[in-house]
Scaffold this active site. Structure first.
Site, PDB file in Angstrom:
ATOM      1  N   GLY A 112       0.799  -1.176   0.117  1.00  0.00           N
ATOM      2  CA  GLY A 112      -0.038  -0.089   0.025  1.00  0.00           C
ATOM      3  C   GLY A 112       0.772   1.138  -0.161  1.00  0.00           C
ATOM      4  O   GLY A 112       0.917   1.860  -1.063  1.00  0.00           O
ATOM      5  N   ARG A 113       1.503   1.292   1.139  1.00  0.00           N
ATOM      6  CA  ARG A 113       2.606   2.457   1.289  1.00  0.00           C
ATOM      7  C   ARG A 113       3.359   2.941   0.213  1.00  0.00           C
ATOM      8  O   ARG A 113       3.454   4.067  -0.360  1.00  0.00           O
ATOM      9  CB  ARG A 113       3.274   2.350   2.560  1.00  0.00           C
ATOM     10  CG  ARG A 113       4.152   3.526   3.047  1.00  0.00           C
ATOM     11  CD  ARG A 113       4.920   3.214   4.054  1.00  0.00           C
ATOM     12  NE  ARG A 113       4.616   2.383   5.193  1.00  0.00           N
ATOM     13  CZ  ARG A 113       4.264   2.810   6.240  1.00  0.00           C
ATOM     14  NH1 ARG A 113       4.197   4.077   6.429  1.00  0.00           N
ATOM     15  NH2 ARG A 113       3.452   1.865   7.093  1.00  0.00           N
TER      16      ARG A 113
ATOM     17  N   ARG B  54      -0.356   9.827  12.234  1.00  0.00           N
ATOM     18  CA  ARG B  54       1.013   8.913  12.352  1.00  0.00           C
ATOM     19  C   ARG B  54       1.954   9.402  13.513  1.00  0.00           C
ATOM     20  O   ARG B  54       2.480   8.616  14.231  1.00  0.00           O
ATOM     21  CB  ARG B  54       1.945   8.992  11.069  1.00  0.00           C
ATOM     22  CG  ARG B  54       0.967   8.135   9.902  1.00  0.00           C
ATOM     23  CD  ARG B  54       1.306   7.623   8.674  1.00  0.00           C
ATOM     24  NE  ARG B  54       2.313   6.710   8.876  1.00  0.00           N
ATOM     25  CZ  ARG B  54       3.540   6.680   8.761  1.00  0.00           C
ATOM     26  NH1 ARG B  54       4.341   7.624   8.825  1.00  0.00           N
ATOM     27  NH2 ARG B  54       4.320   5.557   9.287  1.00  0.00           N
TER      28      ARG B  54
ATOM     29  N   TYR C 204       2.400   6.632  16.002  1.00  0.00           N
ATOM     30  CA  TYR C 204       3.704   5.937  16.337  1.00  0.00           C
ATOM     31  C   TYR C 204       4.993   6.852  16.548  1.00  0.00           C
ATOM     32  O   TYR C 204       6.010   6.214  16.408  1.00  0.00           O
ATOM     33  CB  TYR C 204       3.910   5.473  14.727  1.00  0.00           C
ATOM     34  CG  TYR C 204       2.580   4.597  14.191  1.00  0.00           C
ATOM     35  CD1 TYR C 204       2.111   3.550  14.750  1.00  0.00           C
ATOM     36  CD2 TYR C 204       2.062   5.243  13.001  1.00  0.00           C
ATOM     37  CE1 TYR C 204       0.927   2.930  14.215  1.00  0.00           C
ATOM     38  CE2 TYR C 204       1.026   4.612  12.600  1.00  0.00           C
ATOM     39  CZ  TYR C 204       0.420   3.643  13.065  1.00  0.00           C
ATOM     40  OH  TYR C 204      -0.767   3.109  12.576  1.00  0.00           O
TER      41      TYR C 204
ATOM     42  N   CYS D 280      -6.924  19.620  20.872  1.00  0.00           N
ATOM     43  CA  CYS D 280      -6.733  19.876  22.282  1.00  0.00           C
ATOM     44  C   CYS D 280      -6.139  18.765  23.070  1.00  0.00           C
ATOM     45  O   CYS D 280      -6.801  17.992  23.927  1.00  0.00           O
ATOM     46  CB  CYS D 280      -8.088  20.400  23.065  1.00  0.00           C
ATOM     47  SG  CYS D 280      -8.438  21.945  22.535  1.00  0.00           S
ATOM     48  N   GLU D 281      -5.112  18.383  22.758  1.00  0.00           N
ATOM     49  CA  GLU D 281      -4.071  17.235  23.430  1.00  0.00           C
ATOM     50  C   GLU D 281      -2.623  17.890  23.100  1.00  0.00           C
ATOM     51  O   GLU D 281      -2.541  18.061  22.256  1.00  0.00           O
ATOM     52  CB  GLU D 281      -4.357  15.982  22.979  1.00  0.00           C
ATOM     53  CG  GLU D 281      -5.695  15.471  23.076  1.00  0.00           C
ATOM     54  CD  GLU D 281      -5.948  14.209  22.877  1.00  0.00           C
ATOM     55  OE1 GLU D 281      -4.958  13.220  23.241  1.00  0.00           O
ATOM     56  OE2 GLU D 281      -7.191  13.435  22.619  1.00  0.00           O
TER      57      GLU D 281
ATOM     58  N   TYR E 263      -1.690   6.366   4.675  1.00  0.00           N
ATOM     59  CA  TYR E 263      -2.311   6.496   6.210  1.00  0.00           C
ATOM     60  C   TYR E 263      -2.350   7.719   6.824  1.00  0.00           C
ATOM     61  O   TYR E 263      -1.920   8.061   7.786  1.00  0.00           O
ATOM     62  CB  TYR E 263      -1.281   5.266   6.987  1.00  0.00           C
ATOM     63  CG  TYR E 263      -1.255   4.019   6.233  1.00  0.00           C
ATOM     64  CD1 TYR E 263      -2.204   2.955   6.412  1.00  0.00           C
ATOM     65  CD2 TYR E 263       0.134   3.657   5.679  1.00  0.00           C
ATOM     66  CE1 TYR E 263      -2.319   1.855   5.773  1.00  0.00           C
ATOM     67  CE2 TYR E 263       0.056   2.289   5.117  1.00  0.00           C
ATOM     68  CZ  TYR E 263      -1.170   1.601   5.256  1.00  0.00           C
ATOM     69  OH  TYR E 263      -0.924   0.271   4.533  1.00  0.00           O
TER      70      TYR E 263
HETATM   71  N1  LLP Z   1      -1.589  -6.382   3.329  1.00  0.00           N
HETATM   72  C1  LLP Z   1      -2.336  -6.487   4.566  1.00  0.00           C
HETATM   73  C2  LLP Z   1      -2.836  -7.561   4.830  1.00  0.00           C
HETATM   74  C3  LLP Z   1      -2.158  -5.357   5.325  1.00  0.00           C
HETATM   75  O1  LLP Z   1      -2.607  -5.540   6.454  1.00  0.00           O
HETATM   76  C4  LLP Z   1      -1.544  -4.225   5.042  1.00  0.00           C
HETATM   77  C5  LLP Z   1      -1.179  -3.228   5.986  1.00  0.00           C
HETATM   78  C6  LLP Z   1      -0.791  -4.151   3.988  1.00  0.00           C
HETATM   79  C7  LLP Z   1      -1.162  -5.304   3.048  1.00  0.00           C
HETATM   80  C8  LLP Z   1      -0.070  -2.988   3.329  1.00  0.00           C
HETATM   81  O2  LLP Z   1       0.919  -2.641   4.066  1.00  0.00           O
HETATM   82  P1  LLP Z   1       1.901  -1.584   3.405  1.00  0.00           P
HETATM   83  O3  LLP Z   1       2.669  -2.035   2.226  1.00  0.00           O
HETATM   84  O4  LLP Z   1       1.113  -0.242   3.263  1.00  0.00           O
HETATM   85  O5  LLP Z   1       2.918  -1.391   4.525  1.00  0.00           O
HETATM   86  N2  LLP Z   1      -0.951   3.056   9.649  1.00  0.00           N
HETATM   87  C9  LLP Z   1       0.154   2.280   9.656  1.00  0.00           C
HETATM   88  C10 LLP Z   1       0.397   1.056   8.683  1.00  0.00           C
HETATM   89  C11 LLP Z   1      -0.561   0.046   8.956  1.00  0.00           C
HETATM   90  C12 LLP Z   1      -0.597  -1.011   8.062  1.00  0.00           C
HETATM   91  C13 LLP Z   1      -1.673  -2.030   8.085  1.00  0.00           C
HETATM   92  N3  LLP Z   1      -1.728  -2.962   7.104  1.00  0.00           N
HETATM   93  C14 LLP Z   1       1.195   3.514   9.235  1.00  0.00           C
HETATM   94  O6  LLP Z   1       0.758   4.463   9.279  1.00  0.00           O
HETATM   95  O7  LLP Z   1       2.479   3.087   9.275  1.00  0.00           O
END
Ligand code: LLP
Length: 412
Positions: free
Chosen positions: A269-270, A306, A310, A337-338, A372
């Site tokens: 995704g990212r 984020r 994190y 407000c935090e 994200y």
């Molecule tokens: N596949 C599954 C089953 C997942 O749970 C995820 C992400 C992906 C693929 C994609 O991962 P990526 O390629 O984007 O790393 N909110 C967090 C990231 C949470 C990821 C959740 N699952 C952040 O902002 O870093």
């Protein structure tokens, strides 16, 4: 980052002029970056039966998803809501895969009804899937006992992770598959997010392939997402070409031993969207404590969680003075407000950042917020969300309207 005349550019348009035209705060995305990252990823894995499933949780705006569909992506969905948005982006059910956790029977019925492939996260889900869809095609998510990621919250492999079926539960999987006459056509893992060490991917891949050889009749193996991007200055980009070749070689060798050329899936995704996104905002306050000079902006962790969640680092630039001689140390603070709502921080709290001297009215850009960012935003403090614009070749268009108070859900 594109800079012209010391001004930040997004897709050929000056960032501060986007704010003048569409208001502040604003999410702006550079379409060219999304296409470039997708192609780079695709070209790095020399394997003909490759499918890239875009994990749309990173950014569910259908206009962004549509760009990836045009590039040839499939899509990884985790809820009926994501299916709805993927359909808006033009994805058909045969190009979707459902991988989620804590899955209800209703959600599975929804997926089965649409003909979307279901990837099961637990033995219990697999058993319930079998009862709902006897004889159906299915795959399972394996926990390979290896995890990785930029923060503990996003490591999804190993004994502390709630995800997947532990790699040693092969007999149990086979028993449930047999009981419901299911066709187990694929194995999957996803070990975490924001991973910059290729070794982690290799280790987990080997575990999953060891499991895969215990199943006949597989059609695909899905190695998940998780590829990180460099957020901090000086952080190295992952060696995508080396990683891609290694994945292709390992998988080709596996297929030879397995006696059949399987399909190779990944679901990042990212990687495709993070660097395309800029959260643009405006300075409205400058104040001091004995310890810090705080620069207040008109957005907060309701729009980008984020850093607060994190301790994530996001580069910040002054849109109209990207480079400037006179710098000062400041903490950039949001309007929620935090006290935790500061954008320049680590896991423990505020961290000073050197930025050009800031004045009220300056437009700031928080970089690498295409993944994200908006997808994790909320209406906390009852503030509407910003508009989103997509920019390509010097042309911007609104891909989600700025919310007004009606979006808070109660009318007014
Ligand atoms: N596949 C599954 C089953 C997942 O749970 C995820 C992400 C992906 C693929 C994609 O991962 P990526 O390629 O984007 O790393 N909110 C967090 C990231 C949470 C990821 C959740 N699952 C952040 O902002 O870093």
């Amino acid at each position: 980052m594109d800079v012209a005349g010391n001004r930040l550019m997004v897709g050929g348009v000056c960032a501060s002029s986007l704010v003048r035209e569409y208001g502040s705060p604003l999410y702006a995305y550079d379409e060219g970056v999304i296409r470039m990252r997708f192609r780079e990823l695709r070209d790095s894995i020399p394997f003909s039966k490759l499918r890239i499933y875009y994990a749309c949780k990173a950014n569910t705006n259908p206009h962004i998803m549509r760009v990836l569909r045009e590039e040839g992506a499939f899509v990884d969905v985790l809820s009926p809501g994501e299916v709805f948005l993927a359909e808006k982006a033009g994805f058909t059910p045969d190009r979707m895969m459902f991988t989620s956790t804590g899955v209800t029977d209703d959600e599975m019925r929804f997926m089965i009804g649409k003909g979307i492939h279901v990837n099961c996260d637990s033995l219990s889900q697999l058993d319930r899937y079998g009862s709902l869809n006897r004889g159906g095609r299915v795959s399972v998510r394996i926990n390979p006992d290896v995890g990785g990621g930029h923060h503990g919250h996003v490591i999804t492999g190993g004994p502390d992770s709630k995800f997947g079926i532990y790699f040693d539960k092969v007999d149990e999987i086979k028993e449930i598959v047999g009981k419901h006459d299911l066709k187990l056509v694929g194995l999957h893992h996803h070990i975490g997010s924001g991973i910059l060490e290729p070794e982690k991917f290799v280790m987990a891949m080997n575990v999953l392939l060891d499991v895969a050889k215990k199943f006949d009749n597989l059609e695909f193996v899905d190695f998940g997402g998780g590829i990180g991007i460099p957020y901090k200055p000086g952080q190295e980009r992952i060696g995508l070409k080396e990683l891609g070749s290694m994945i292709a070689e390992t998988f080709t060798a596996f297929c030879r031993r397995y006696g059949k050329e399987l399909m190779l899936f990944i679901e990042p995704g990212r990687y495709m969207v993070a660097e395309s996104g800029f959260l643009l905002c405006t300075v409205n306050t400058v104040k001091e404590t004995p310890k810090h000079r705080f620069v207040g902006v008109d957005t907060g962790f309701n729009h980008l969680v984020r850093p607060a969640m994190y301790g994530s680092y996001h580069e910040i630039v002054v849109a109209d003075r990207v480079d400037s001689a006179g710098k000062e140390k400041v903490v950039v603070a949001g309007n929620i407000c935090e006290s935790g709502d500061v954008f320049t921080r680590d896991e423990h709290g505020p961290v000073d950042r050197e930025l050009p001297k800031l004045r009220e009215g300056d437009v700031l850009a928080i970089l690498n917020t295409g993944a994200y960012g908006f997808s994790m935003s909320s209406n906390y403090n009852s503030r509407p969300r910003p508009a989103e614009v997509l920019v390509e070749d010097g042309k911007a268009r609104v891909i989600r309207k700025r919310e007004d108070l009606n979006y808070l859900g109660y009318g007014y």
